[in-house]
Design a protein around this motif. Sequence first.
Motif, PDB file in Angstrom:
ATOM      1  N   ALA A 127       0.842  -1.205   0.000  1.00 21.71           N
ATOM      2  CA  ALA A 127       0.000   0.000   0.000  1.00 21.71           C
ATOM      3  C   ALA A 127       0.872   1.249   0.000  1.00 21.71           C
ATOM      4  CB  ALA A 127      -0.934  -0.014   1.211  1.00 21.71           C
ATOM      5  N   LEU A 131       1.442   4.207  -3.036  1.00 20.55           N
ATOM      6  CA  LEU A 131       1.379   5.657  -2.839  1.00 20.55           C
ATOM      7  C   LEU A 131       2.640   6.334  -3.362  1.00 20.55           C
ATOM      8  CD1 LEU A 131      -0.175   5.799   0.740  1.00 20.55           C
ATOM      9  CD2 LEU A 131      -1.288   6.453  -1.411  1.00 20.55           C
ATOM     10  N   PHE A 163      -3.581   0.866  -4.511  1.00 21.39           N
ATOM     11  CA  PHE A 163      -3.811   1.424  -3.182  1.00 21.39           C
ATOM     12  C   PHE A 163      -5.254   1.226  -2.743  1.00 21.39           C
ATOM     13  CE2 PHE A 163      -5.042   4.662  -0.157  1.00 21.39           C
ATOM     14  CZ  PHE A 163      -4.158   4.351   0.866  1.00 21.39           C
ATOM     15  N   SER A 183      -4.424   9.663   0.240  1.00 19.94           N
ATOM     16  CA  SER A 183      -4.795   8.299   0.619  1.00 19.94           C
ATOM     17  C   SER A 183      -6.279   8.169   0.968  1.00 19.94           C
ATOM     18  CB  SER A 183      -3.944   7.796   1.776  1.00 19.94           C
ATOM     19  OG  SER A 183      -4.168   8.565   2.934  1.00 19.94           O
TER      20      SER A 183
END
Length: 186
Positions: A127, A131, A163, A183
């Motif tokens: 993850a 990013l 993500f 995010s």
Amino acid sequence: RSATIKYNFNSLAYAASYVPSGQAPEIDYDLPEVGFISPQNPAWFVKVLVDKSLVAVNTDHLKKAEVLLSVSDSRLTEARKLFKNGNFDLGISVLTKAEKYLENSYDQTVTARRSGMRVNDFLSRLALASLKHREVAESFLSFMPDEGRPIISQTVDYPKRVFRNSKIDLQELRLAIPETSFSHEN
């Protein structure tokens, strides 16, 4: 030999406009240094063969995901160097392959998880890596010739998807989700 798509960019006009940001990266994820064999080197095909072999020989899905992420990270670094040097044609090809490797890494992680393997730590790292990939790829838009911007924008969809899917998996596992300015996007 791997196939590359040819674009017609005016490299000289944009290579001089590339100025790396002086700011510290927002995403705390380290990418590897550029390797000894670059995509412009005639021996690049050997590196590609080695990378593909490392992926193929791993029957453990989590190990395969780790190798794919490593290959993805190194390709992203190579693409950044190509763009910095004004080689937009090859840079776009290498970037696209980097992000496909990233997506394949996620797919292998899902397979590992479904087979009962513990993927928590790797999923968190993936993850975060997605990013970082998005951050780096979006930075290319600031100096990319107009013809290349739509391609870069499409390529950024890969780390966005990784993500988004990793975030869902992390929520299901009740694990922390990396926080950044983007995010929270879906």
